[in-house]
Structure formats: C-alpha cells, structure tokens
Design an enzyme around this catalytic site. Structure first.
Site, mmCIF file in Angstrom:
data_model
loop_
_atom_site.group_PDB
_atom_site.id
_atom_site.type_symbol
_atom_site.label_atom_id
_atom_site.label_comp_id
_atom_site.label_asym_id
_atom_site.label_seq_id
_atom_site.Cartn_x
_atom_site.Cartn_y
_atom_site.Cartn_z
ATOM 1 N N THR A 296 0.831 -1.200 0.000
ATOM 2 C CA THR A 296 0.000 0.000 0.000
ATOM 3 C C THR A 296 0.866 1.250 0.000
ATOM 4 O O THR A 296 1.962 1.230 0.547
ATOM 5 C CB THR A 296 -0.858 -0.043 1.292
ATOM 6 N N ARG B 94 -13.879 -7.960 -0.752
ATOM 7 C CA ARG B 94 -13.166 -7.623 0.496
ATOM 8 C C ARG B 94 -12.712 -6.155 0.455
ATOM 9 O O ARG B 94 -12.161 -5.692 -0.534
ATOM 10 C CB ARG B 94 -11.950 -8.540 0.660
ATOM 11 N N ASP C 245 -8.440 -1.682 5.217
ATOM 12 C CA ASP C 245 -8.484 -0.537 6.128
ATOM 13 C C ASP C 245 -8.274 0.798 5.439
ATOM 14 O O ASP C 245 -8.712 1.838 5.930
ATOM 15 C CB ASP C 245 -7.400 -0.698 7.198
ATOM 16 N N THR D 74 -0.374 0.835 6.698
ATOM 17 C CA THR D 74 -0.147 -0.267 5.764
ATOM 18 C C THR D 74 0.048 -1.549 6.568
ATOM 19 O O THR D 74 0.745 -1.545 7.586
ATOM 20 C CB THR D 74 1.086 -0.044 4.875
ATOM 21 N N GLY D 75 -0.566 -2.624 6.122
ATOM 22 C CA GLY D 75 -0.425 -3.875 6.863
ATOM 23 C C GLY D 75 -1.679 -4.697 6.709
ATOM 24 O O GLY D 75 -2.448 -4.498 5.763
HETATM 25 N N1 ASP Z 1 -3.589 -2.462 4.428
HETATM 26 C C1 ASP Z 1 -3.843 -2.995 3.117
HETATM 27 C C2 ASP Z 1 -5.099 -3.797 3.148
HETATM 28 O O1 ASP Z 1 -5.289 -4.553 4.075
HETATM 29 C C3 ASP Z 1 -2.720 -3.845 2.609
HETATM 30 C C4 ASP Z 1 -1.381 -3.164 2.592
HETATM 31 O O2 ASP Z 1 -1.066 -2.382 3.469
HETATM 32 O O3 ASP Z 1 -0.613 -3.411 1.663
HETATM 33 O O4 ASP Z 1 -5.866 -3.695 2.231
#
Ligand code: ASP
Length: 348
Positions: free
Chosen positions: A214, A242, A245, A265-266
């Site tokens: 992200t 889906r 966040d 991000t996560g």
């Molecule tokens: N936070 C993002 C999600 O769950 C994924 C990411 O941070 O790469 O959609």
C-alpha cells in the site's frame, strides 16, 4: 441602531476573513510517505530493485515538497505523492495493484483534510487509474464520504477522472504472486490435518506472507493544516468484495488538525478492528500522549498482540513524525522545510 450593528458586524467579519486569507505562511512543513510494510529483507533485494524503490520514494517526496514549499496545501501534496506511487508498478496501488482470488484488481483509497475533517474514499474500484483522486472527488464534489464499486466508477467518470480498461492493472509480478499465494494456501489446507491448524489456515486466506505494498502520505502544510492519503490494491488473493483498512476513515487513514495525520499499511482486518488511526488521534487528544508513544502503543503492542502486523506513518500538528512498523521492513521517507530528507526500507 440595528442597521448600524449589522454593518459593524459585517465589517468585523470581512476584516477577519481577510486576515485569515492573508495570514503569513509558517516556515514549518513536513511530508511523510510510505510504500508499504511487510517481509522486506535486504537479503532478498537486488541493488537494482533497491534503487528503483528509493528513486520512486524520492520522486514522490520531491513532488509533495515542491507543493508544500510554495505554500500549497497538505491535501495537494499528499494527493500528488500518492498519485506518483499509484502510477509506479512497484507499489501495490494503482498500476501495481495485487490480484484478488478471482484474478481481478480491486482498488481502495481514501483522503482526509485535517482542517475540517472532510473525507472521501472509494473501495473495490476496477477502472479508475488514480483512485486517490477519485477519493478526493468524493470528498469535494459529492455529499458523501465513501463510494464503492460501479457507483464510484460512474461518479469518477462523470467528474472527468481518467478511466482505464481493467487490464491496465495487470503486472506479471503480481500475477505470479497470486499464483504462489493460491498454491501456498492449497498446500496449507492439505497439510492441516488437525482441526485447530485448519481453522487458523482458513483465517488467513489473504496470505500474510506476501508483503503489503500500500502507499500513503501525510503532510503538515505552511498554513498549519494536516492531511492524509492512502491507496492500495489490498491483499494478494483477497476474496471478492473484500475491503481493507485504507478506505475506512479512522482505520487506515485519518487527519485532524487538533492532533495528527495517519496513513497505515499492513494486515487491514486488524487495522479496522483496532480503529488504528483514530485511536492514535484519541490517545493524543484525550490521553495527552505524545505522537511517538501513541503510535508505538498501537503498532508495536496492540497490533501484534491481536495477531496482525504492519506499520504506519504519522505527522502531528507540531510537525513531529513517527514511522513505526512491526514487520521486517517498510518503504518510507520524509522531507521537511529544513531540507532534511530521508528514505528508508529496512529496520535500522
Ligand atoms: N492495508 C492494506 C489492506 O489490508 C494492505 C497493505 O497495506 O498493503 O488492504
């Protein structure tokens, strides 16, 4: 007498508006960006790839910096920084978005203005070239905060944003990552004989081992305003419909001039359940915690305690920054008015 009073009130209002518009620009400005957190290890990186990431982060920082330096808004700076990373296939946003389990690219993005708590987001869009600009259009050109799927795409088209064929988002490396994730998940299912491990495998269909990518930006501008922006393709192998966040205001994205601007991000499901970004703001506002303490509490303690992982970037109203992550690495960087600029990838 009444008339005189109204004239006097108008005179005062006019003068204070003029004063507000002509307020001298402050010196202080800061821009912080991220290009995703995850299993980013130096041992798995080539010098070329490392340089490509550094160049991309530097470019995004420079674009935002040019806007802030001239007295432009934090909103413009975070949008520009995020757009440039959306256009780069290296990141899991825009052009480089990951694939869903069905082999599609469904993108999420959000933006928030700390000055007035205005916010906009889009989720599950498949044809908008720069979802962050669509999120901004939702914020500024609609009475809504969040629009999803086909409706968001129709809205973006009506507002003149660039629309692309879904195939624009195809990249070979993300396609391969999906195939690997599907293969890994099916092996996990076959190997899991006892019921408890089977349950835990079922709980992890999005495959946590594929690094998140992200992108996000937060800024404090020379007017004293904060803004935050986040854009993502979500998680590799995510199920249809889906939403992560990033587009949830208060989870992956939040900005409030009284406290802080945050972009995360996560593992999105955990960021949503922890109401990550808004919790940090609340800890600062109601608990009078300094930014670093609040951000560390959420990212280094509560996030892993719940079973999630990831990181975030934040800048507070005074220009203090935090970039905590509990993964192996996080693509990140910042630049400020003193000319200080830093781009980092791994743990220190
Ligand atoms: N936070 C993002 C999600 O769950 C994924 C990411 O941070 O790469 O959609």
């Amino acid at each position: 007498m009444k008339r005189l009073f109204i004239l006097f009130a108008l005179f005062i209002l006019n003068n204070s508006l003029a004063l507000a518009q002509n307020q001298p620009l402050r010196d202080k400005f800061v821009l912080v960006i991220h290009g995703g957190a995850g299993t980013i290890l130096k041992s798995q990186m080539t010098p070329e790839k490392e340089k490509a990431f550094q160049d991309a982060l530097n470019k995004a920082l420079q674009l935002g910096n040019d806007i802030l330096q001239k007295g432009g808004t934090a909103l413009d700076a975070v949008e520009a920084a995020v757009r440039s990373m959306e256009d780069n296939p290296l990141f899991n946003a825009g052009k480089g978005a990951v694939f869903t389990n069905e082999g599609k690219n469904e993108l999420d993005a959000a933006i928030m203005n700390g000055e007035n708590l205005a916010a906009g987001s889009v989720a599950g869009v498949t044809t908008i070239k720069n979802p962050i600009s669509a999120a901004r259009a939702v914020m500024e050109k609609s009475p809504h905060v969040m629009m999803t799927g086909k409706g968001a795409e129709k809205f973006a088209r009506e507002k003149g944003l660039e629309i692309v064929d879904p195939s624009y988002f195809y990249t070979e490396h993300r396609w391969k990552a999906l195939q690997a994730a599907i293969a890994e998940d099916s092996t996990k299912m076959k190997l899991d004989h006892d019921d408890s491990t089977r349950q835990s495998a079922l709980k992890q269909p999005e495959n946590r081992d594929y690094k998140y990518g992200t992108v996000g930006a937060v800024a404090l501008d020379r007017h004293g305003n904060l803004a935050a922006a986040t854009s993502t393709g979500g998680m590799t192998n995510k199920k249809f419909g889906r939403v992560g966040d990033a587009p949830i205001i208060g989870a992956g994205t939040y900005a409030n001039n009284q406290t802080v601007a945050v972009s995360g991000t996560g593992w999105g499901e955990y960021f949503i359940r922890l109401v990550m970004a808004k919790s940090i703001s609340d800890m600062m506002e109601f608990g009078k915690m300094p930014l670093k303490k609040a951000a560390d509490e959420m990212v280094m303690k509560r996030l892993p305690a719940l079973g999630g992982d990831g990181g975030l970037i934040a800048v507070d109203k005074d220009g203090n920054i935090a970039m905590p992550f509990c993964t192996e690495g996080m693509y990140r960087g910042f630049i400020d008015n003193s000319g200080k600029k830093e781009v980092r990838i791994y743990k220190d």
